[in-house]
Design an enzyme around this catalytic site. Structure first.
Site, PDB file in Angstrom:
ATOM      1  N   CYS A 244       1.290  -0.964   0.031  1.00  0.00           N
ATOM      2  CA  CYS A 244       0.435  -0.288   0.065  1.00  0.00           C
ATOM      3  C   CYS A 244       1.126   1.294  -0.255  1.00  0.00           C
ATOM      4  O   CYS A 244       0.305   2.710  -0.384  1.00  0.00           O
ATOM      5  CB  CYS A 244      -1.075   0.331   1.260  1.00  0.00           C
TER       6      CYS A 244
ATOM      7  N   HIS B 222      -3.817   7.068   3.242  1.00  0.00           N
ATOM      8  CA  HIS B 222      -4.117   6.052   2.341  1.00  0.00           C
ATOM      9  C   HIS B 222      -4.979   5.162   2.838  1.00  0.00           C
ATOM     10  O   HIS B 222      -5.720   5.156   3.914  1.00  0.00           O
ATOM     11  CB  HIS B 222      -2.936   4.591   2.755  1.00  0.00           C
TER      12      HIS B 222
ATOM     13  N   ASN C 294      -9.890  -0.098   0.069  1.00  0.00           N
ATOM     14  CA  ASN C 294      -8.544  -0.007  -0.397  1.00  0.00           C
ATOM     15  C   ASN C 294      -8.267  -1.091  -1.613  1.00  0.00           C
ATOM     16  O   ASN C 294      -8.212  -1.944  -1.598  1.00  0.00           O
ATOM     17  CB  ASN C 294      -8.318  -1.579   0.897  1.00  0.00           C
TER      18      ASN C 294
HETATM   19  N1  ACO Z   1     -18.186  -9.864   8.328  1.00  0.00           N
HETATM   20  C1  ACO Z   1     -18.791 -10.137   9.661  1.00  0.00           C
HETATM   21  N2  ACO Z   1     -18.210 -10.443  11.334  1.00  0.00           N
HETATM   22  C2  ACO Z   1     -16.708 -10.783  10.961  1.00  0.00           C
HETATM   23  C3  ACO Z   1     -15.716  -9.770   9.417  1.00  0.00           C
HETATM   24  C4  ACO Z   1     -16.770 -10.121   8.044  1.00  0.00           C
HETATM   25  N3  ACO Z   1     -16.815  -9.506   7.183  1.00  0.00           N
HETATM   26  N4  ACO Z   1     -14.773 -10.372   9.605  1.00  0.00           N
HETATM   27  C5  ACO Z   1     -14.410 -10.400  11.252  1.00  0.00           C
HETATM   28  N5  ACO Z   1     -14.977 -10.714  11.583  1.00  0.00           N
HETATM   29  C6  ACO Z   1     -15.855 -11.134  12.997  1.00  0.00           C
HETATM   30  C7  ACO Z   1     -14.832 -11.328  13.689  1.00  0.00           C
HETATM   31  O1  ACO Z   1     -14.687 -13.596  13.179  1.00  0.00           O
HETATM   32  C8  ACO Z   1     -14.739 -11.406  15.155  1.00  0.00           C
HETATM   33  O2  ACO Z   1     -15.507 -12.207  15.376  1.00  0.00           O
HETATM   34  P1  ACO Z   1     -15.817 -13.139  17.377  1.00  0.00           P
HETATM   35  O3  ACO Z   1     -15.886 -12.196  18.103  1.00  0.00           O
HETATM   36  O4  ACO Z   1     -16.847 -13.834  16.979  1.00  0.00           O
HETATM   37  O5  ACO Z   1     -14.392 -13.563  17.073  1.00  0.00           O
HETATM   38  C9  ACO Z   1     -15.832 -10.116  15.270  1.00  0.00           C
HETATM   39  O6  ACO Z   1     -15.756  -9.894  13.395  1.00  0.00           O
HETATM   40  C10 ACO Z   1     -14.224  -9.382  15.575  1.00  0.00           C
HETATM   41  O7  ACO Z   1     -12.657  -9.608  14.932  1.00  0.00           O
HETATM   42  P2  ACO Z   1     -12.111  -8.562  14.560  1.00  0.00           P
HETATM   43  O8  ACO Z   1     -10.939  -8.655  13.798  1.00  0.00           O
HETATM   44  O9  ACO Z   1     -11.552  -8.386  16.154  1.00  0.00           O
HETATM   45  O10 ACO Z   1     -12.308  -6.986  14.308  1.00  0.00           O
HETATM   46  P3  ACO Z   1     -11.795  -5.457  14.339  1.00  0.00           P
HETATM   47  O11 ACO Z   1     -12.965  -4.489  14.624  1.00  0.00           O
HETATM   48  O12 ACO Z   1     -10.904  -4.944  14.465  1.00  0.00           O
HETATM   49  O13 ACO Z   1     -12.092  -5.401  13.179  1.00  0.00           O
HETATM   50  C11 ACO Z   1     -10.228  -5.075  10.924  1.00  0.00           C
HETATM   51  C12 ACO Z   1     -11.643  -6.444  11.738  1.00  0.00           C
HETATM   52  C13 ACO Z   1     -11.635  -4.112  10.569  1.00  0.00           C
HETATM   53  C14 ACO Z   1      -9.666  -6.084   9.783  1.00  0.00           C
HETATM   54  C15 ACO Z   1      -9.661  -4.151  11.822  1.00  0.00           C
HETATM   55  O14 ACO Z   1      -8.887  -5.401  12.349  1.00  0.00           O
HETATM   56  C16 ACO Z   1      -9.048  -3.463  10.068  1.00  0.00           C
HETATM   57  O15 ACO Z   1      -9.706  -3.084   9.185  1.00  0.00           O
HETATM   58  N6  ACO Z   1      -7.294  -3.497  10.153  1.00  0.00           N
HETATM   59  C17 ACO Z   1      -6.777  -2.888   9.226  1.00  0.00           C
HETATM   60  C18 ACO Z   1      -6.547  -4.167   8.317  1.00  0.00           C
HETATM   61  C19 ACO Z   1      -6.415  -3.424   7.177  1.00  0.00           C
HETATM   62  O16 ACO Z   1      -6.798  -1.662   7.090  1.00  0.00           O
HETATM   63  N7  ACO Z   1      -5.808  -4.162   6.028  1.00  0.00           N
HETATM   64  C20 ACO Z   1      -5.162  -3.832   5.125  1.00  0.00           C
HETATM   65  C21 ACO Z   1      -4.156  -3.751   3.919  1.00  0.00           C
HETATM   66  S1  ACO Z   1      -2.888  -2.783   5.149  1.00  0.00           S
HETATM   67  C22 ACO Z   1      -3.172  -0.852   4.485  1.00  0.00           C
HETATM   68  O17 ACO Z   1      -4.538  -1.352   3.801  1.00  0.00           O
HETATM   69  C23 ACO Z   1      -2.834  -0.486   5.810  1.00  0.00           C
END
Ligand code: ACO
Length: 331
Positions: free
Chosen positions: A116, A258, A288
């Site tokens: 990214c 980003h 993204n």
């Molecule tokens: N739909 C429904 N539920 C979901 C989904 C989905 N798409 N994805 C995960 N869950 C569930 C999980 O299984 C978990 O369930 P559980 O509590 O029963 O175990 C629950 O939702 C919470 O999951 P978390 O991973 O704790 O959710 P979080 O609040 O951390 O959000 C997310 C997840 C959106 C991926 C967040 O961590 C994030 O945005 N991280 C940054 C990642 C990113 O942007 N990566 C891109 C590449 S790098 C970059 O560009 C910067």
């Protein structure tokens, strides 16, 4: 020493829209979950059967940029191409773009792999080349077919990404022009590299039946590690760059982070008290798009008449590696 300016910009996104509701029919997710956690409403998906892949999206984006300036494709002396999933391993994608644009001057062609942060790595490399006088006119792309690394059975990652391409034509600024790249910071924290990883398909783990069964040809991610590192690193790099250039957050006209996740964008903007009106946000439309997100956001803001010559623009990115980059420029 010469100065670098952004002469013209363009972008291209595929026509096909995949909404959160569409995704909820493919994996166990919902529009509400995706909107609340990420701010994303829809994303674009390339159609290979229509010839949409990195080099062709790039050629379309470049046509927009050339239509806005007085340069021709054959005036370009370097093509820099940031991409995670290239057209193919070799020849590099920059060279395919040279071909699609009909460039016959044998200009240099280089792909960049910094996930990214790739567009800002490219901007830093281009700025150094232009400052040193190695090259005068550079075509810099951030272009991604994230739909090729998405595991469409993994709801924790497939809802986050979209396809697209942004491009900037960079050139040597005249001495009396205000436009210039004022400073850049790049970094990489490899200790957390496995938090965002595509293990198979390279030399370490070639594609085998076992790899395909384990779905290791797709990206996997520890979302919370990436989230925390993104906020921390982008915030500290922006502060470092403002200090390095002797400018303050109040001098910044436009903030283009980003577009990974609305919550990451808001957390970084909040730290500098950048209001929504001065922060470019399009993650709701495109999700993204990795290294394409900043140049797409910049081109849309220019087309909307938001960014004007002389504005101070702060760009910051973070991604796989875990790479990071921040650039401050006078547009
Ligand atoms: N739909 C429904 N539920 C979901 C989904 C989905 N798409 N994805 C995960 N869950 C569930 C999980 O299984 C978990 O369930 P559980 O509590 O029963 O175990 C629950 O939702 C919470 O999951 P978390 O991973 O704790 O959710 P979080 O609040 O951390 O959000 C997310 C997840 C959106 C991926 C967040 O961590 C994030 O945005 N991280 C940054 C990642 C990113 O942007 N990566 C891109 C590449 S790098 C970059 O560009 C910067």
């Amino acid at each position: 020493m010469y100065k670098t300016k952004i002469l013209a910009t363009g972008h291209c996104v595929p026509n096909k829209i995949l909404t959160n509701d569409d995704l909820s029919k493919m994996v166990d997710t919902s529009d509400q979950w995706i909107t609340e956690r990420t701010g994303i409403k829809e994303r674009r998906i390339a159609d290979l059967s229509k010839g949409e892949y990195p080099s062709t999206m790039a050629a379309a984006a470049a046509k927009e940029a050339f239509s806005k300036c007085n340069l021709e494709p054959n005036d370009i002396d370097l093509i820099l191409f940031s991409v995670t999933i290239p057209d193919m391993f070799t020849p590099n994608t920059a060279s395919w773009v040279q071909k699609h644009l009909g460039i016959t001057n044998n200009c240099a062609c280089l792909d960049i792999n910094a996930a990214c942060s790739g567009y800002l790595y490219g901007l830093t490399v281009a700025d150094a080349f232009i400052k040193a006088g190695n090259f005068k006119n550079i075509l810099l792309f951030g272009c991604e077919l994230t739909s090729r690394f998405n595991n469409w059975e993994d709801r924790s990652t497939c809802v986050l990404f979209g396809d697209g391409c942004g491009v900037s034509i960079l050139t040597r600024a005249e001495e009396n022009e205000a436009s210039e790249v004022l400073g850049t910071v790049l970094g990489c924290d490899s200790s957390k590299g496995e938090a965002l990883i595509l293990r198979a398909g390279g030399a370490v783990k070639p594609i085998t039946h076992e790899v395909l069964e384990n779905r290791e040809q797709f990206i996997s991610m520890d979302g919370q590690v990436v989230f925390k590192s993104a906020v921390k690193t982008m915030t500290s790099q922006c502060a470092q760059l403002l200090e390095q250039t002797g400018l303050t957050k109040d001098d910044v006209t436009w903030f283009i982070p980003h577009q990974a996740n609305l919550r990451i964008i808001e957390a970084v903007a909040h730290r500098f008290e950048f209001p929504k009106e001065k922060t470019i946000i399009n993650v709701q439309k495109y999700a993204n798009t990795s290294s394409a997100s900043i140049p797409i956001g910049m081109n849309e803001a220019l087309n909307d008449g938001k960014i004007n010559r002389g504005d101070l623009v702060l760009l910051t990115a973070f991604g796989g590696g875990l790479t990071s980059g921040t650039v401050l420029l006078r547009y």
